[in-house]
Motif scaffolding. Structure first.
Motif: not given
Length: 365
Positions: A4-7, A14-17, A24-27, A114-116
């Motif tokens: 889970i990334v907040v922000g 960059a982390l989500a990319n 890795i599953d990321v939201a 699409d992950m945001i």
């Protein structure tokens, strides 16, 4: 593993990319209702650390296209007096790029939009039983094995996780905006600063399409209501405060537009903390004044390092511990360097003493 990334600032994107590239599953959860609800700023400086980090997290073709189109200034800092006599010159070496923040944000958004989840403001989190749950102001929750606070200088994650970590004013305010690139043909440096009496500074840096122009001064020399002033009022204020400066400087200020006032703040370094499934990235951990030109580079570097730490497999805590050691060392070193430069050149308040907390533990833990 779900992260889970907040922000959805530069570091969070960059982390989500990077995580997506490793499967890795990321939201990502962003409090703004859309990516265009507010201005994202203007020029950013990228040096070798930021360029390498960006290359490592983006798809190769996307990174190559973006970097190839970026402006490459001379790798030096120049400081002038108000008559435009050179008083300081420093050659950096290495690679340096001047990029537009919105363009960089668009590149980082392209593969992860699409992950945001927009319009989701974090209110609290709970870390227990090998899982972290995030709570948002709309009543929804999100769960994962790792939660990353990439929510900037006003980080909600930091306030709950490290309540002893402080962000303070620098004693400075800055007005930044744009001017025509043609006015800065002979000032194509990483940064050029014109320094005057009373710690008044006009700064210039070129990009591919425009040049940024900033004015900074001590807050006690400026009106308290800068955000309520019109563009013309802001420009008139700075013209008055630079009366008698070189005509070139005055010409640039006459062309000034899209001016935004900003209070400059900085983190106070803290001792390393006990690693858990919650961590921080970028300004949420180590906000700094812009005097070292390192903020964006450190956020991207944090994202690349955290990607590598989480992509190595196995339980997340050892990787997070390794990431935090590097992030704390490099991030707070940059905070100190920025504060030292800011004090010397801009008149920034000296960095307050380091804040410690009884919950911190030795680095060998």
């Amino acid at each position: 593993m779900r992260v889970i990334v907040v922000g959805a600032g530069l570091g969070g994107l960059a982390l989500a990319n990077g995580l997506r590239g490793h499967g890795i599953d990321v939201a990502v959860y962003e409090r703004d209702p859309s990516p265009v609800v507010r201005g994202q700023g203007y020029r950013l400086h990228l040096g070798d650390p930021g360029i390498d980090a960006l290359t490592s997290v983006l798809a190769p073709a996307r990174a190559s296209a973006f970097l190839a189109g970026a402006h490459a200034p001379k790798a030096r800092f120049m400081r002038f007096d108000t008559a435009l006599h050179v008083v300081e010159e420093h050659d950096f070496g290495g690679r340096h790029l001047s990029v537009d923040r919105q363009e960089l944000r668009d590149v980082l958004l392209a593969d992860v939009n699409d992950m945001i989840n927009y319009g989701r403001r974090l209110t609290a989190f709970r870390n227990e039983a090998g899982r972290v749950t995030a709570y948002f102001d709309d009543g929804t929750t999100a769960g994962g094995e790792v939660l990353v606070g990439a929510d900037g200088v006003n980080s909600t994650v930091r306030r709950q996780y490290l309540p002893h970590a402080r962000v303070v004013g620098t004693g400075l305010a800055q007005l930044y905006g744009k001017i025509s690139r043609s006015l800065t043909e002979d000032l194509d440096n990483v940064f050029s600063a014109v320094t005057g009496p009373g710690h008044r500074v006009v700064g210039v840096a070129r990009t591919r399409d425009y040049a940024t122009c900033s004015f900074s001064a001590r807050v006690d020399e400026l009106p308290p209501d800068l955000h309520r002033m019109t563009q013309q009022q802001l420009k008139s204020l700075v013209m008055e405060m630079t009366h008698g400066w070189h005509p070139r400087v005055r010409q640039m200020l006459e062309d000034w537009r899209e001016i935004v006032p900003l209070a400059l703040r900085t983190s106070i370094p803290v001792d390393p903390w006990r690693t858990t499934r919650v961590t921080l990235l970028g300004d949420a951990a180590h906000a700094m004044s812009p005097a070292a030109g390192a903020g964006a580079n450190l956020a991207l570097q944090d994202a690349a390092r955290l990607t590598a730490a989480l992509a190595c497999g196995g339980p997340p805590i050892p990787g997070l511990r390794s990431y935090e050691r590097e992030m704390i060392d490099s991030g707070f070193a940059a905070v100190r360097a920025s504060a030292a430069n800011g004090t010397r050149i801009l008149g920034q308040d000296p960095l307050p003493d380091r804040q410690e907390d009884r919950r911190t533990v030795p680095r060998s833990s």
